[in-house]
Design an enzyme around this catalytic site. Structure first.
Site, PDB file in Angstrom:
ATOM      1  N   LYS A   1      40.427  33.964  44.680  1.00 33.84           N
ATOM      2  CA  LYS A   1      41.856  33.900  45.033  1.00 33.84           C
ATOM      3  C   LYS A   1      42.158  35.069  45.944  1.00 33.84           C
ATOM      4  O   LYS A   1      41.496  36.112  45.865  1.00 33.84           O
ATOM      5  CB  LYS A   1      42.726  34.004  43.778  1.00 33.84           C
ATOM      6  CG  LYS A   1      44.133  33.500  43.963  1.00 33.84           C
ATOM      7  CD  LYS A   1      44.214  32.020  43.766  1.00 33.84           C
ATOM      8  CE  LYS A   1      45.603  31.486  44.044  1.00 33.84           C
ATOM      9  NZ  LYS A   1      45.734  30.089  43.572  1.00 33.84           N
TER      10      LYS A   1
ATOM     11  N   ASP B   1      48.670  28.459  48.555  1.00 35.71           N
ATOM     12  CA  ASP B   1      49.287  28.730  47.251  1.00 35.71           C
ATOM     13  C   ASP B   1      50.745  29.093  47.603  1.00 35.71           C
ATOM     14  O   ASP B   1      51.225  28.708  48.680  1.00 35.71           O
ATOM     15  CB  ASP B   1      48.554  29.860  46.501  1.00 35.71           C
ATOM     16  CG  ASP B   1      48.948  29.948  45.027  1.00 35.71           C
ATOM     17  OD1 ASP B   1      48.439  29.158  44.220  1.00 35.71           O
ATOM     18  OD2 ASP B   1      49.787  30.811  44.673  1.00 35.71           O
TER      19      ASP B   1
END
Ligand code: NDP
Ligand code: 2IT
Length: 453
Positions: free
Chosen positions: A126, A166
């Site tokens: 991430k 995201d």
């Protein structure tokens, strides 16, 4: 907790005392693994937990960019490459002022087990930045994305690490980052997913997280011989995941009565139908306005600005059958979980990552609520990202129908895996345990096979 799991949790608290979100994600995971660890002496022997909580690599970098006034701005960039036992690191990029190492680490940790549950060959990662896209011009966003990618490009690649979107990163940002990556590397590869289907993206990737969430929740209802027909639903957020959650719920005969953003929420008891959803999509994706405008346009709706009302989040106080938190972490705390129960909610499925606090999850489990945790429920997005990687590798593009069929198959498979795993390990109906244990076992076995790396 048993000694081995408690020791790991204490180590996290000692080594990273300021990483509250990472501690929370690790605690939830360890509480599930604790229930099986006595039966897994080889996992203890090979120190799998000690290795899992340590990112393989965490990169922090400076992102300088120039605003429209010509002033230099500096943000912080992150990429946490958590675990590559199952494939190249895979996971989104978040651009939001709250982003810090704790948030990116918790997201990368969750991603590792989520990706494992999809059945596709993807490790966990991430990244992101504390850059705030709100109020920035397209040109400013482009310059930021180019500067961010100039450093990130050294660390990623189609067989190394494949980022996606995201919070704050959608099609526009992916386009700018892809363009800069291609220019720096002089290669056109599938290094990012969530690309436009015009130039290498997969059909259904924008829809995938929201659609997948509803497919998984529908499987939970079907298990109880129930369906979404006639159900009233609360959805929070109003971005990518929320929009396509509403779209699929409407298609299955449910009525959605709420949406929100960080400024407040709207309640529309007559339901957010297709036309109203089209208004939301333009408002959020094109003009980039605030959800309050919905109540300005549709008089049957009420707008409630965000206030700290005894710590309770207004959106979870309306009567409904089902709730889908699709905004951000910790948006359902204990008091909100109790409010949902009082309002009649019987199913909660997490579209956002870790939207429910540990205490909130306990309220749901103690009261027999059907509860689907994020790492299973929102895995549809990364699953279709995995399908985008497969399409890119073979240089073909599948039809939307084919991708949607695969997505449905994957989400039904995830539900079957986590419910069977929960039952097999004495936690029938506890899908948090089912998801953590199933996601973990696959990663752990791959790590054992690959030796001490
Ligand atoms: P978007 O940026 O498209 O939308 C985010 C929404 O959440 C906006 O309505 C935003 O409001 C709201 N929000 C963001 N931060 C906060 C906050 N701190 N407090 C209150 N509201 C907030 O993001 P996505 O829809 O892509 O992501 C939503 C959630 O889903 C995140 O938790 C993400 O990690 C998760 N997720 C996303 C996937 C994807 O494919 N995109 C896949 C799996 C999970 P505002 O506009 O005011 O900021
Ligand atoms: O949290 C997530 O799963 C995502 N933001 C999507 C990740 C991806 O690589 O598609």
């Amino acid at each position: 907790m048993r000694d081995i799991t408690a020791a790991i949790f204490n180590k996290i608290r000692q080594d990273d005392p300021n990483q509250a979100e990472f501690q929370q994600a690790a605690q939830e995971f360890l509480l599930s693994v604790d229930k099986v660890i006595d039966d897994l002496p080889h996992v203890a022997y090979h120190k799998i937990l000690d290795r899992l909580i340590e990112p393989e690599r965490a990169i922090i970098f400076r992102v300088p960019w120039t605003d429209d006034e010509g002033t230099l701005r500096v943000n912080r960039g992150f990429r946490v490459q958590m675990n590559s036992a199952l494939g190249p690191y895979k996971g989104g990029l978040r651009f939001h002022p709250s982003v810090n190492l704790s948030i990116i680490k918790f997201l990368a940790f969750e991603q590792t087990f989520k990706n494992s549950l999809t059945g596709l060959m993807m490790g966990g990662g991430k990244g992101g930045s504390n850059f705030d896209p709100k109020g920035k011009s397209d040109a400013e966003v482009m310059r930021f994305c180019q500067s961010f990618m100039t450093e990130l490009s050294r660390h990623i690649g189609p067989d190394t690490d494949v980022p996606a979107g995201d919070i704050g990163v959608g099609g526009r940002e992916i386009g700018y980052m892809f363009g800069q990556y291609k220019r720096l590397r002089n290669e056109f590869t599938g290094t990012l997913t969530g690309k436009s289907p015009l130039w290498g993206g997969s059909y259904i990737r924008p829809e995938a997280t929201g659609y997948g969430l509803v497919y998984l929740a529908a499987a939970m209802l079907q298990d109880k011989s129930d369906s979404f027909e006639g159900k009233t639903c609360l959805v929070s957020g109003s971005g990518n995941v929320a929009q396509f959650t509403v779209e699929k719920l409407n298609a299955l005969g449910a009525k959605v009565v709420t949406l929100s953003d960080s400024s407040g929420c709207i309640y529309d008891p007559s339901g957010i139908d297709t036309e109203k959803l089209a208004f939301i999509k333009t408002l959020k994706n094109v003009t980039r306005g605030r959800i309050a405008a919905y109540a300005g346009k549709y008089k049957e709706a009420e707008y409630y600005p965000r206030t700290e009302n005894n710590g309770a989040n207004k959106i979870w106080t309306f009567p409904a059958d089902c709730a889908f938190p699709c905004a951000t972490q910790n948006e359902i705390r204990e008091i909100d979980a109790k409010n949902l129960l009082a309002g009649g909610v019987r199913l909660v499925a997490e579209g956002a990552n870790m939207p429910t606090s540990l205490e909130g999850v306990d309220v749901f489990h103690d009261n027999g609520i059907l509860f689907a945790p994020a790492k299973a429920a929102n895995a549809g997005g990364v699953a279709v990202s995995g399908l985008e990687m497969a399409q890119n590798s073979s240089r073909i593009q599948w039809t939307a129908e084919k991708v949607d069929q695969q997505l449905q198959r994957i989400m039904k498979g995830i539900y079957a895996t986590i419910s069977e795993t929960a039952e097999r390990h004495g936690s029938k109906g506890n899908l948090v345990d089912g998801a953590n244990i199933a996601g973990f076992l696959k990663v752990a076995n791959a790590m054992i096979d690959q030796g001490y790396v």
